[in-house]
Design an enzyme around this catalytic site. Structure first.
Site, PDB file in Angstrom:
ATOM      1  N   GLU A  94       0.799  -1.027  -0.117  1.00  0.00           N
ATOM      2  CA  GLU A  94       0.036   0.047  -0.054  1.00  0.00           C
ATOM      3  C   GLU A  94       0.793   1.202  -0.021  1.00  0.00           C
ATOM      4  O   GLU A  94       0.644   2.515  -0.209  1.00  0.00           O
ATOM      5  CB  GLU A  94      -1.112  -0.012   1.174  1.00  0.00           C
ATOM      6  CG  GLU A  94      -2.082  -1.209   1.205  1.00  0.00           C
ATOM      7  CD  GLU A  94      -3.442  -0.503   0.163  1.00  0.00           C
ATOM      8  OE1 GLU A  94      -2.851  -0.416  -0.922  1.00  0.00           O
ATOM      9  OE2 GLU A  94      -4.488  -0.349   0.624  1.00  0.00           O
ATOM     10  N   THR A 110      -4.892   9.793  -3.830  1.00  0.00           N
ATOM     11  CA  THR A 110      -4.804   9.379  -2.285  1.00  0.00           C
ATOM     12  C   THR A 110      -4.142  10.486  -1.760  1.00  0.00           C
ATOM     13  O   THR A 110      -4.376  11.181  -0.800  1.00  0.00           O
ATOM     14  CB  THR A 110      -4.349   7.945  -1.699  1.00  0.00           C
ATOM     15  OG1 THR A 110      -5.205   7.148  -2.415  1.00  0.00           O
ATOM     16  CG2 THR A 110      -4.311   7.984  -0.488  1.00  0.00           C
TER      17      THR A 110
END
Length: 308
Positions: free
Chosen positions: A128, A181
């Protein structure tokens, strides 16, 4: 076993009040991966379809997660990974986490399961970092464990899996825009007022209690975000109108899925979910931006082997 084909489900993270700690697993949308043992040590990405992603192992989410696992074992084998993306990158429904979770799940299976599913979460978190710049488990945990998950803490990692109420459905509308993000995190404040914190942790507690007691009304009352959503919703055209349409048509609650741009709603029963999905699609149509809609029960298993 020298080869495994797996389904890697999409996920919804944050669930309004649970920024970086809550997530759920979807059943009807996900990637597929094929992982093969190789006599050549190391990790190789051999094929990618459905997305323009790097083949370099150290730059690929699946590759980085797989390397983290491989570095923790003394394996005589390497692994080749095929990735077939069906979750669009940047959609806010866990595209990167599906790749990371799928890679560690498949390799773990081919190695004879030296790690538990909860232990695999830590390896998947390493992947991630490539996508968002930080290790977080709110997507990879539900992807691996299924159901709803609560990340109680990170030092050490403490993940609690929660069964979904039987009639729970999720709706996710994915606008064809990109919200990075990093950009979504950049709009957040480093400090929050005590009043907002009290409201938020009350809602988190209420949501968890509602899930354990199958209290749909309590779940609905708790799906309220006073900290993150007010700052991020401006990145998503048509968010307020789409959320309003969902709730007006029977959704328990609605909010931003992950960092966006997807908008999610939770519903009691398939009939309401279908009505909500139609209303959200119609409301979002006014923006002039194309979108996809997904209706799904909550996936109780997470990543799984495809046997057919």
């Amino acid at each position: 076993m020298n080869e495994i084909k797996i389904f890697c489900p999409a996920t919804i993270a944050n669930l309004s009040c649970g920024f970086d700690v809550l997530g759920l697993c979807l059943e009807t949308i996900g990637d597929e991966m094929i992982i093969r043992k190789s006599n050549e040590k190391g990790i190789r990405i051999t094929k990618i379809t459905g997305a323009d992603l790097p083949f370099e192992t150290e730059k690929n989410v699946a590759g980085v997660a797989a390397l983290a696992l491989l570095n923790a074992v003394n394996s005589d084998y390497g692994f080749d990974i095929e990735i077939h993306k069906k979750i669009k990158a940047g959609s806010g429904i866990g595209s990167s986490s599906a790749s990371a979770a799928g890679a560690v799940f498949g390799i773990n299976e081919l190695l004879g399961n030296p790690f538990s599913l909860k232990e695999l979460v830590e390896f998947a978190m390493k992947g991630e970092v490539i996508a968002s710049g930080s290790e977080h488990a709110d997507n990879v945990a539900p992807c691996l464990l299924g159901g709803f998950t609560l990340v109680r803490g990170y030092e050490p990692l403490d993940v609690i899996r929660i069964d979904s109420p039987s009639e729970m459905y999720a709706v996710a509308l994915h606008p064809h825009i990109e919200v990075k993000t990093a950009d979504a995190r950049a709009v957040l404040y480093p400090m929050i007022p005590l009043k907002d914190a009290i409201t938020q942790w009350g809602n988190v507690g209420g949501l968890i209690a509602g899930l354990y007691t199958n209290d749909y009304e309590l779940i609905g009352r708790s799906l309220n975000d006073v900290i993150v959503e007010p700052l991020r919703k401006g990145l998503i055209p048509g968010f307020d109108a789409t959320k309003f349409a969902a709730i007006e048509n029977g959704a328990l609650g609605a909010g931003i899925s992950g960092a966006g741009p997807s908008i999610f709603a939770l519903c009691k029963g398939q009939e309401i979910a279908e009505k909500v999905a139609f209303a959200m699609t119609e409301a979002y149509r006014a923006t002039g931006i194309p979108s996809d809609i997904h209706i799904s029960k909550i996936n109780p298993i997470g990543v799984k082997e495809i046997t057919k």
